[in-house]
Design a protein around this motif. Sequence first.
Motif, PDB file in Angstrom:
ATOM      1  N   LEU A   1       0.835  -1.210   0.000  1.00  0.00           N
ATOM      2  CA  LEU A   1       0.000   0.000   0.000  1.00  0.00           C
ATOM      3  C   LEU A   1       0.867   1.256   0.000  1.00  0.00           C
ATOM      4  CD1 LEU A   1      -2.758  -1.167   2.489  1.00  0.00           C
ATOM      5  CD2 LEU A   1      -2.938  -0.984  -0.006  1.00  0.00           C
ATOM      6  N   HIS A   2       1.988   1.188   0.712  1.00  0.00           N
ATOM      7  CA  HIS A   2       2.933   2.310   0.728  1.00  0.00           C
ATOM      8  C   HIS A   2       3.399   2.612  -0.701  1.00  0.00           C
ATOM      9  CE1 HIS A   2       6.494   4.430   2.751  1.00  0.00           C
ATOM     10  NE2 HIS A   2       6.787   4.466   1.457  1.00  0.00           N
ATOM     11  N   GLU A   3       3.827   1.592  -1.403  1.00  0.00           N
ATOM     12  CA  GLU A   3       4.331   1.806  -2.763  1.00  0.00           C
ATOM     13  C   GLU A   3       3.187   2.205  -3.703  1.00  0.00           C
ATOM     14  OE1 GLU A   3       7.334   2.167  -2.715  1.00  0.00           O
ATOM     15  OE2 GLU A   3       7.875   0.981  -0.951  1.00  0.00           O
TER      16      GLU A   3
ATOM     17  N   CYS B   1       0.709   4.065  -2.864  1.00  0.00           N
ATOM     18  CA  CYS B   1       0.470   5.492  -2.629  1.00  0.00           C
ATOM     19  C   CYS B   1       1.507   6.347  -3.353  1.00  0.00           C
ATOM     20  CB  CYS B   1       0.428   5.798  -1.136  1.00  0.00           C
ATOM     21  SG  CYS B   1      -1.122   5.260  -0.367  1.00  0.00           S
ATOM     22  N   HIS B   2       2.740   5.864  -3.485  1.00  0.00           N
ATOM     23  CA  HIS B   2       3.718   6.575  -4.320  1.00  0.00           C
ATOM     24  C   HIS B   2       3.235   6.586  -5.771  1.00  0.00           C
ATOM     25  CE1 HIS B   2       6.828   7.497  -1.487  1.00  0.00           C
ATOM     26  NE2 HIS B   2       7.055   6.242  -1.155  1.00  0.00           N
ATOM     27  N   HIS B   3       2.701   5.449  -6.206  1.00  0.00           N
ATOM     28  CA  HIS B   3       2.172   5.351  -7.573  1.00  0.00           C
ATOM     29  C   HIS B   3       1.023   6.338  -7.778  1.00  0.00           C
ATOM     30  CE1 HIS B   3       0.810   3.620 -11.337  1.00  0.00           C
ATOM     31  NE2 HIS B   3      -0.351   3.297 -10.813  1.00  0.00           N
TER      32      HIS B   3
ATOM     33  N   TYR C   1       6.489  12.480  -1.701  1.00  0.00           N
ATOM     34  CA  TYR C   1       7.178  12.690  -0.432  1.00  0.00           C
ATOM     35  C   TYR C   1       6.524  11.934   0.704  1.00  0.00           C
ATOM     36  CZ  TYR C   1       9.516  16.304  -3.049  1.00  0.00           C
ATOM     37  OH  TYR C   1      10.242  16.957  -3.993  1.00  0.00           O
ATOM     38  N   HIS C   2       7.337  11.610   1.683  1.00  0.00           N
ATOM     39  CA  HIS C   2       6.838  10.948   2.885  1.00  0.00           C
ATOM     40  C   HIS C   2       6.304  11.989   3.856  1.00  0.00           C
ATOM     41  CE1 HIS C   2       9.607   7.353   1.931  1.00  0.00           C
ATOM     42  NE2 HIS C   2       8.391   7.087   1.552  1.00  0.00           N
ATOM     43  N   THR C   3       5.241  12.667   3.445  1.00  0.00           N
ATOM     44  CA  THR C   3       4.619  13.635   4.343  1.00  0.00           C
ATOM     45  C   THR C   3       3.735  12.894   5.333  1.00  0.00           C
ATOM     46  OG1 THR C   3       2.715  13.819   2.893  1.00  0.00           O
ATOM     47  CG2 THR C   3       4.527  15.371   2.502  1.00  0.00           C
TER      48      THR C   3
ATOM     49  N   GLY D   1       0.576  13.412   5.573  1.00  0.00           N
ATOM     50  CA  GLY D   1      -0.607  13.053   4.783  1.00  0.00           C
ATOM     51  C   GLY D   1      -0.398  11.756   4.023  1.00  0.00           C
ATOM     52  N   PHE D   2       0.797  11.574   3.528  1.00  0.00           N
ATOM     53  CA  PHE D   2       1.123  10.347   2.799  1.00  0.00           C
ATOM     54  C   PHE D   2       0.935   9.130   3.707  1.00  0.00           C
ATOM     55  CE2 PHE D   2       4.238   7.144   1.442  1.00  0.00           C
ATOM     56  CZ  PHE D   2       3.919   7.012   0.103  1.00  0.00           C
ATOM     57  N   PHE D   3       1.464   9.204   4.920  1.00  0.00           N
ATOM     58  CA  PHE D   3       1.333   8.060   5.829  1.00  0.00           C
ATOM     59  C   PHE D   3      -0.109   7.864   6.286  1.00  0.00           C
ATOM     60  CE2 PHE D   3       5.970   8.620   6.304  1.00  0.00           C
ATOM     61  CZ  PHE D   3       6.356   7.309   6.026  1.00  0.00           C
TER      62      PHE D   3
HETATM   63 ZN   LIG Z   1       8.168   5.483   0.420  1.00  0.00          ZN
END
Ligand SMILES: [Zn+2]
Length: 167
Positions: free
Chosen positions: A103-105, A107-109, A121-123, A125-127
Amino acid sequence: MPLPPGEPIQALARALASAMATEDTSLVRRGGEALLAALSTFYRVPVPALRVLGVRPHKVTRGVCTYQLFGDYTPSTQRIRVWMRTAIRERVSSPKALLNTLLHEFCHHLDSARLAMPQSYHTRGFFWRIDHLYHLALATPPAARRPLRWVKRGSVWAVDWNRLRGA
Ligand SMILES: [Zn+2]
């Protein structure tokens, strides 16, 4: 962020966990691909390619594992890679850890495909986005969800997993 209907995602996450129990890399890849396809359809982004690999790349310093790579994403090829075996013991990782990495990757996609951001970015909000998808996929009851805890490393916020687990 809008979330997809829970039940289909939960069924795909359960299938992925079953595939991991077989320790068969190609079954895990197919399980992961099915989950990525469902999420990509919902968010209207191209389905990223997925590679499932073995032991996590890692670094050992004075007998202690100081770094290990769980997964990565390459925007130019829209490809996700995840490693399914732990660094030192080389055991199949827990299904939850692999799900979180996937899921982390993803979300980068999403950042890259939807917002046309070359850099994702690992903001915080991203997490949070990962966390919402993760608990949706696991059908975690709201009362059982722990708020993310944060630690600042240099100028970057990161999830403090030790405090989260110990909380
Ligand atoms: Zn990452």
